[in-house]
Write an enzyme that holds these catalytic residues in place. Structure first.
Site, PDB file in Angstrom:
ATOM      1  N   ILE A 161       0.836  -1.195   0.000  1.00 16.89           N
ATOM      2  CA  ILE A 161       0.000   0.000   0.000  1.00 16.89           C
ATOM      3  C   ILE A 161       0.874   1.250   0.000  1.00 16.89           C
ATOM      4  O   ILE A 161       2.020   1.231   0.450  1.00 16.89           O
ATOM      5  CB  ILE A 161      -0.988   0.022   1.185  1.00 16.89           C
ATOM      6  CG1 ILE A 161      -0.263  -0.118   2.529  1.00 16.89           C
ATOM      7  CG2 ILE A 161      -2.012  -1.088   1.023  1.00 16.89           C
ATOM      8  CD1 ILE A 161      -1.210  -0.085   3.731  1.00 16.89           C
ATOM      9  N   GLU A 162       0.310   2.351  -0.509  1.00 14.12           N
ATOM     10  CA  GLU A 162       1.111   3.537  -0.777  1.00 14.12           C
ATOM     11  C   GLU A 162       1.692   4.167   0.480  1.00 14.12           C
ATOM     12  O   GLU A 162       2.727   4.825   0.422  1.00 14.12           O
ATOM     13  CB  GLU A 162       0.296   4.567  -1.550  1.00 14.12           C
ATOM     14  CG  GLU A 162      -0.890   5.143  -0.835  1.00 14.12           C
ATOM     15  CD  GLU A 162      -1.738   6.009  -1.760  1.00 14.12           C
ATOM     16  OE1 GLU A 162      -1.795   7.225  -1.514  1.00 14.12           O
ATOM     17  OE2 GLU A 162      -2.327   5.484  -2.727  1.00 14.12           O
ATOM     18  N   GLN A 163       1.058   3.974   1.628  1.00 10.64           N
ATOM     19  CA  GLN A 163       1.609   4.532   2.868  1.00 10.64           C
ATOM     20  C   GLN A 163       2.853   3.783   3.318  1.00 10.64           C
ATOM     21  O   GLN A 163       3.532   4.237   4.236  1.00 10.64           O
ATOM     22  CB  GLN A 163       0.548   4.518   3.966  1.00 10.64           C
ATOM     23  CG  GLN A 163      -0.564   5.520   3.759  1.00 10.64           C
ATOM     24  CD  GLN A 163      -1.618   5.077   2.749  1.00 10.64           C
ATOM     25  OE1 GLN A 163      -1.571   3.949   2.236  1.00 10.64           O
ATOM     26  NE2 GLN A 163      -2.579   5.933   2.455  1.00 10.64           N
TER      27      GLN A 163
END
Length: 531
Positions: A330-332
């Site tokens: 995920i981008e985080q």
């Protein structure tokens, strides 16, 4: 600025920010949000009229509508002069819009929605004193100057942040680097020399890149932390941002780990939760869609996952005994584990690793991963997808975030959503029943906002699938092709007649697997030799 960082109150640190400054803020909605500092800036402005005319940069997002105000603390006329964000606070259409959305909608300040990865790239270029970012990420989307050029309102359109240029015989998008003068970042612990560690955080995000871009250009770096430690007590491997980049430390002992979450050690990787502790979705139409999405997975894939129906797919794999067969990214920054839902979206429990977001975006932009599971608000006749703007109440969407970075070159994308909005749907006797057709069509002639370019996907040979409760579709050079329909669905009435543009129908049209529409496990098989 200072020989060693000083420990200041939030009010004292807010007084360091000059009028007209460019301020970069590290946050992803509630995750890692330096809310105490943003509140102090807003308070100082209310009391003194300063700082004035700030430009703020938010590579992912700052704050939300559920208890961490973030950017809304500073969304005040006179204080905020311009804003560039990967995304913005969002909420239900019935809710009062956040203050920042009112400023954007009423054209009070120029506002831009820049893909998150590109915003981080702009920081890196500013840190190295290079002119800006040359990229193909965002071509033929709203980031392209041929469309909106990232502008969210008329004032932004008057001050472009991106242009198309020719370089080495090819067309590129050029985003000029913006030099920030103040960074407001967050960590768990600071020692007396300003070294920052992140042991209670659900993600690092991009504070190192943001601090470098400010430090290398002579600015001020302010770090909000949960606690202060004696110098020399942090192990060097724990330190993500070294003290040589930090000017001021603000201790906010009550800072939230993320929205509605004071602290969960599984989010920060300090313990692992038993798989049995994760709730699986209740049987229903949304679960049918998530199950069908799960059937697209392949053993050993690295799979990006976004908000919406597809966010439940990891729990489908848990229920089916297939957890670990794919690795979620995920981008985080989380790699592996179980991506979380609702207020904790953007975090994962039991992650194998947590990457810094700028490097995760480099991974996405270069298509190093295998597949992405994302949502759609609209699909149009070109196969374009809109996730970033809808109707007269745009605050119901957050903007694109990293969506464009993720989708621009992804090998395979599975978009999921309901075929029409607000339809009456049920599952009866193992078939889909449409009791009331939706009020709003989601397959439209032209998407209101192009977040994903179907024509570029076809040209690049990307494998694109769209999954709804009533059919499965593929993007082809001839158009959007219906390949499967749900049991109980009438092709003409329920599918073809509910799209604004002609759909192509496969010669070998199939019926979706009947087991998807039954309670209980479906015997999901994605390879790897397990039953």
């Amino acid at each position: 600025m200072m020989a060693f960082p000083k420990v200041l109150t939030a009010d004292q640190a807010a007084a360091l920010i000059p009028d007209g400054a460019v301020v970069t803020v590290s946050s992803s909605s509630g995750l890692g949000c330096p809310d105490a500092m943003l509140a102090a800036i807003g308070k100082r402005f209310d009391e003194t009229g300063h700082p004035r005319n700030l430009t703020t940069l938010h590579p992912i997002a700052a704050g939300d509508m559920w208890g961490i105000k973030g950017v809304d603390h500073i969304a005040k006329p006179g204080l905020l002069a311009r804003i560039l964000g990967g995304s913005y606070p969002s909420g239900p259409s019935s809710a009062e819009p956040p203050a920042i959305w009112k400023m954007i909608t009423f054209n009070e300040i120029p506002a831009y929605n820049i893909p998150s990865g590109i915003l981080f790239d702009m920081h890196r270029e500013a840190a190295a004193k290079r002119p800006g970012v040359l990229t193909k990420i965002g071509m033929d989307t709203f980031a392209d100057p041929a469309r909106q050029g990232c502008a969210m309102n008329a004032k932004a359109a008057e001050e472009p942040v991106v242009r198309k240029v020719e370089f080495d015989g090819d067309d590129w998008l050029y985003f000029k680097a913006i030099v920030p003068e103040v960074a407001i970042i967050r960590a768990t612990t600071a020692d007396e020399r300003g070294n920052l560690s992140y042991e209670h955080e659900g993600g690092y995000l991009g504070p190192l890149d943001q601090a470098l871009s400010v430090r290398n250009n002579g600015g001020i770096v302010i770090a909000q932390v949960k606690r202060l430690a004696k110098s020399g007590t942090l192990k060097p491997q724990q330190v993500l941002v070294p003290g040589i980049l930090v000017d001021a430390i603000v201790v906010a002992s009550d800072q939230m780990q993320t929205t509605h979450t004071v602290y969960e050690p599984a989010i920060s990787g300090e313990i692992f939760r038993p798989l049995s502790s994760f709730e699986v979705p209740e049987f229903g139409v949304s679960k049918v869609i998530a199950r069908r999405v799960a059937q697209e997975l392949r053993y050993g894939d690295a799979v990006n996952i976004g908000f919406g129906i597809s966010a439940n797919v990891p729990r489908i794999l848990i229920e089916e005994g297939r957890h670990g067969d794919v690795t979620w990214v995920i981008e985080q920054g989380a790699v592996g584990g179980v991506p979380l839902l609702d207020f904790q979206f953007g975090c994962a429990s039991n992650a194998e690793a947590i990457m810094q977001s700028p490097y995760q975006f480099t991974y996405f932009q270069g298509a190093g991963f295998d597949a992405s599971l994302l949502s759609f608000l609209q699909i149009d006749r070109h196969g374009n997808v809109n996730v970033s703007k809808l109707g007269v109440r745009p605050h119901v969407t957050a903007g694109a975030g990293g969506f464009i970075d993720i989708t621009a070159r992804a090998k395979r994308i599975i978009f999921s959503g309901f075929f029409t909005a607000a339809a009456g749907l049920a599952i009866e006797h193992g078939a889909l029943a449409i009791t009331k057709e939706g009020k709003v069509r989601k397959l439209v002639n032209d998407a209101e906002h192009v977040s994903f370019s179907g024509s570029r996907a076809v040209a690049q040979g990307q494998d694109i699938t769209y999954i709804s409760e009533r059919c499965v579709m593929k993007l082809t050079a001839e158009g959007v092709l219906v390949t499967e329909i749900a049991p109980g669905v009438n092709l003409e009435r329920d599918v073809l007649a509910q799209a604004e543009f002609p759909l192509v129908v496969a010669d070998d049209l199939k019926v979706m697997d009947a087991v998807l529409f039954q309670p209980g496990r479906i015997g999901l098989d994605i390879g790897g030799g397990r039953a």
